[in-house]
Scaffold this active site. Structure first.
Site, short mmCIF file in Angstrom:
data_model
loop_
_atom_site.label_atom_id
_atom_site.label_comp_id
_atom_site.label_asym_id
_atom_site.label_seq_id
_atom_site.Cartn_x
_atom_site.Cartn_y
_atom_site.Cartn_z
N ARG A 275 20.76 78.95 20.50
CA ARG A 275 20.66 77.56 20.89
C ARG A 275 21.30 77.25 22.29
O ARG A 275 21.17 77.28 23.01
CB ARG A 275 20.32 77.08 20.25
CG ARG A 275 21.23 76.13 19.09
CD ARG A 275 21.04 74.96 18.69
NE ARG A 275 22.80 74.49 17.41
CZ ARG A 275 22.97 74.85 16.55
NH1 ARG A 275 22.50 75.98 16.06
NH2 ARG A 275 24.08 74.45 16.39
N CYS B 125 24.83 69.79 3.62
CA CYS B 125 25.32 71.53 3.67
C CYS B 125 25.33 72.36 4.84
O CYS B 125 25.31 73.66 5.21
CB CYS B 125 24.39 71.94 2.88
SG CYS B 125 24.60 72.17 1.30
N CYS C 228 23.23 75.07 -4.75
CA CYS C 228 23.17 74.64 -3.22
C CYS C 228 24.05 75.35 -2.37
O CYS C 228 24.70 76.44 -3.03
CB CYS C 228 23.06 73.62 -2.71
SG CYS C 228 24.71 73.02 -2.22
#
Ligand SMILES: [Zn+2]
Length: 369
Positions: A47, A163, A322
């Site tokens: 990006r 996260c 996670c």
């Protein structure tokens, strides 16, 4: 020519800053300042379109400056490879006519807004997360609101993104950054409507753009209101603390190991798994889960964890995992609150450091991403 005489500073040479700089340079803005302390990383390239593979490891501000000089060699590109703080903001920003907020962090947003008010300059602010973007020009003269008028209090740290990186679709930052360049060019050439509005973009929405008309500045705004109380106070403000600290303050939220032991290191998890019938609950997104997961783990993304125990969760102790160990704390805390009376004894812990720590400490073959 107004554009050639103009001086514009872009704070953040990332996903929003790159497209903004690209179009500002191509439009012939005479002086472009670039503020960014970070270095180019491979993961940025999807990006942050001014950076190149060969520049990985270089300062983003330098990388972006050389890219825009290639577009337009007559540009004066001024590099500020520093973190913008309350102590240097005034010195840096006062050299420019228009300020672009292309950052992704709450303390800098408030610092930029307060500085724009103090310096009497327009602030073209962009934001993007996942599929959504926002655009607003603050501090338009004479009565436009500042960022604090619209968002007097920062969001809770765990809502700002979790996260490490919530992920962003590159084209979304391209759209918002390009719109920031457009707003800036309109301001410089006197074609801006001077009415403040918040433009909301959603890549998945239909229609994808919505515009919300904003009221004039708030009389009692601590930054731009009548009392003018903050103008001199920027240097004394701890913006990071105002926004709840660098990291979510887990201790204050009661999530750090207490006497009951609500967290485990990857080693402890490994030991526990070999002794008892634990369920490993992975709360990452389905896409991430499909890339890699621990053997026998089950996947319920954090967003889908409502305030009751999911029926798919087997009985017995649960360890929540996670990617980096933040979402898992939120999930574990949610599950503990959701335990019914009969389940009060059920052990629910989360794994410190997430799967990244697991691959470091327990299984080096587990993919790091
Ligand atoms: Zn205000």
């Amino acid at each position: 020519m107004k554009l050639r005489e103009a001086k514009v500073v872009v704070v953040g040479a990332g996903g929003l800053g790159c497209p903004a700089l690209q179009y500002l340079a191509a439009a012939g803005i005479g002086t472009l300042g670039i503020v960014d302390h970070d270095v180019v990383d491979l993961s940025n390239l999807q990006r942050q379109i001014l950076h190149r593979e060969k520049r990985i490891g270089e300062l983003k501000a330098e990388s972006a400056a050389s890219a825009i000089r290639e577009i337009n060699s007559s540009i004066i590109a001024q590099v500020h490879p520093v973190t913008l703080t309350s102590l240097n903001a005034r010195d840096i920003l006062s050299q420019y006519d228009v300020i672009l907020d292309c950052t992704d962090n709450a303390p800098v947003r408030y610092l930029l807004s307060d500085s724009a008010v103090a310096l009497g300059k327009p602030l073209v602010s962009g934001a993007a997360m996942k599929y959504d973007g926002q655009l607003c020009t603050y501090n338009l003269q004479p009565n436009g609101p500042c960022y604090r008028c619209i968002f007097p209090k920062p969001p809770a740290p765990e809502l700002i993104g979790s996260c490490e990186d919530s992920g962003i679709l590159g084209a979304v930052t391209g759209i918002v950054g390009t719109l920031q360049a457009l707003q800036t060019i309109k301001l410089i050439t006197g074609q801006h409507e001077q009415n403040a509005s918040l433009l909301l973009f959603s890549a998945l929405g239909m229609p994808p753009f919505r515009s919300v008309r904003l009221r004039q500045k708030r009389e009692n705004c601590p930054a731009c209101g009548a009392s003018d109380g903050r103008a001199g106070a920027i240097e004394e403000t701890d913006y990071v603390a105002f926004c709840g600290g660098n990291q979510p303050n887990w201790e204050a939220r009661g999530l750090l190991p207490g006497p009951t032991g609500s967290r485990m290191t990857p080693f402890e998890v490994q030991t526990a798994l070999s002794h008892a019938q634990w369920t490993i609950l992975d709360v990452r997104s389905r896409a991430e889960f499909s890339i890699c997961h621990l053997k026998d783990s089950i996947n319920i993304p954090l967003q889908e964890l409502a305030h009751d125990i999911p029926p798919t969760l087997p009985l017995g102790p649960v360890v929540v995992v996670c990617r980096l160990g933040n979402d898992s704390q939120i999930a574990a805390s949610r599950l503990r609150e959701a335990r019914s009376d009969g389940e009060n004894e059920r052990i629910i812990v989360d794994m410190i450091g997430g799967l990244r720590e697991w691959s470091k400490d327990v299984d080096p073959l587990f993919p790091v991403y």
